[in-house]
Design a protein around this motif. Sequence first.
Motif, mmCIF file in Angstrom:
data_model
loop_
_atom_site.group_PDB
_atom_site.id
_atom_site.type_symbol
_atom_site.label_atom_id
_atom_site.label_comp_id
_atom_site.label_asym_id
_atom_site.label_seq_id
_atom_site.Cartn_x
_atom_site.Cartn_y
_atom_site.Cartn_z
ATOM 1 N N UNK A 11 -19.585 -0.217 -42.569
ATOM 2 C CA UNK A 11 -18.663 0.753 -43.150
ATOM 3 C C UNK A 11 -17.938 0.107 -44.314
ATOM 4 N N UNK A 12 -17.886 0.819 -45.438
ATOM 5 C CA UNK A 12 -17.125 0.367 -46.592
ATOM 6 C C UNK A 12 -15.912 1.283 -46.708
ATOM 7 N N UNK A 13 -14.734 0.695 -46.831
ATOM 8 C CA UNK A 13 -13.499 1.475 -46.766
ATOM 9 C C UNK A 13 -12.591 1.182 -47.959
ATOM 10 N N UNK A 14 -12.139 2.267 -48.600
ATOM 11 C CA UNK A 14 -11.104 2.155 -49.625
ATOM 12 C C UNK A 14 -10.038 3.199 -49.329
ATOM 13 N N UNK A 15 -9.243 3.541 -50.293
ATOM 14 C CA UNK A 15 -8.123 4.455 -50.067
ATOM 15 C C UNK A 15 -8.587 5.912 -49.938
ATOM 16 N N UNK A 16 -9.277 6.429 -50.955
ATOM 17 C CA UNK A 16 -9.637 7.842 -50.957
ATOM 18 C C UNK A 16 -11.105 8.142 -50.767
ATOM 19 N N UNK A 17 -11.945 7.124 -50.778
ATOM 20 C CA UNK A 17 -13.392 7.255 -50.577
ATOM 21 C C UNK A 17 -14.076 8.024 -51.705
ATOM 22 N N UNK A 48 -6.821 10.926 -46.405
ATOM 23 C CA UNK A 48 -7.660 12.094 -46.223
ATOM 24 C C UNK A 48 -7.622 13.132 -47.324
ATOM 25 N N UNK A 49 -6.925 12.875 -48.429
ATOM 26 C CA UNK A 49 -6.737 13.917 -49.435
ATOM 27 C C UNK A 49 -7.992 14.257 -50.231
ATOM 28 N N UNK A 50 -9.051 13.436 -50.213
ATOM 29 C CA UNK A 50 -10.287 13.745 -50.953
ATOM 30 C C UNK A 50 -11.430 14.164 -50.029
ATOM 31 N N UNK A 51 -11.159 14.366 -48.744
ATOM 32 C CA UNK A 51 -12.217 14.699 -47.786
ATOM 33 C C UNK A 51 -13.064 15.860 -48.316
ATOM 34 N N UNK A 52 -14.375 15.652 -48.302
ATOM 35 C CA UNK A 52 -15.329 16.651 -48.768
ATOM 36 C C UNK A 52 -15.681 16.559 -50.241
ATOM 37 N N UNK A 53 -14.923 15.780 -51.004
ATOM 38 C CA UNK A 53 -15.164 15.652 -52.441
ATOM 39 C C UNK A 53 -16.278 14.645 -52.717
ATOM 40 N N UNK A 74 -16.612 12.474 -49.536
ATOM 41 C CA UNK A 74 -15.546 11.647 -48.962
ATOM 42 C C UNK A 74 -15.217 12.090 -47.542
ATOM 43 N N UNK A 75 -14.928 11.101 -46.708
ATOM 44 C CA UNK A 75 -14.428 11.356 -45.360
ATOM 45 C C UNK A 75 -13.330 10.354 -45.058
#
Length: 169
Positions: A11-17, A48-53, A74-75
Motif C-alpha cells: 500500500x502506498x499512502x499520501x494525504x489525498x491519494x 477522504x476529501x478526494x475519494x472517487x476522484x 482515490x480512496x
Amino acid sequence: MRRDDATPLVLTICLGNICRSPTAEAAIREVAAARGMAVEVRSAGTGGWHVGAPPDERMTAAAAAVDLVLDGAAEQVTAEHLATADLIVAMDRQNLADLERLAASSGATTPIRLFRAFDDASLAAGDLEVPDPYYGGPDGFDHVVALCRAAATGVVAYLAGERDDPGPR
C-alpha cells in the motif's frame, strides 16, 4: 504474507491519494513488471476529501511524460487496508504518524515505512519525505515522479529479498 496467495500487497499512502501515492503505486508496478515479479499495489490517502476522484491531472501529465501511467480512483485508508497488506509505505512523516495511530487502534502489525527509506541515496542524505506537489512549490510534479521511481526500485528489491528492511524512521 497476510493473504492466501503468495503475491505481496504493498500500500502506498499520501494525504489525498491523487498525487504522490498513485505515482508511487505506478512506479512500484513498473519496476516489478520490468523484473517479471508479481506484486499487487494499491494506494490510498489518510484524508477522504478526494475519494472517487482520478489522479491529479498535473501529476498524471508529469508521469505520462516519462511513460508512467497513473490510473484508478482515490480512496481513504482503513484498518482493513492495514490488516491485509504486507508492506505499507507512507510519503511523509505526517502520513506515517497517521498510519501508526490507525494501526495501533486497530491492532494491525503490518510494517509501515517511509517510502524514500527504500532509496539508498535518500536514506544516506536523511531526506526521506516525498514532497506534496499539490499546491505548487519548488519541487513540483516531475521531481515527485523521479523520487517515486528511485524508491520503487528499493521496495521491489526488498520484496525480492535483496535488501534489508530500512526499519521505522
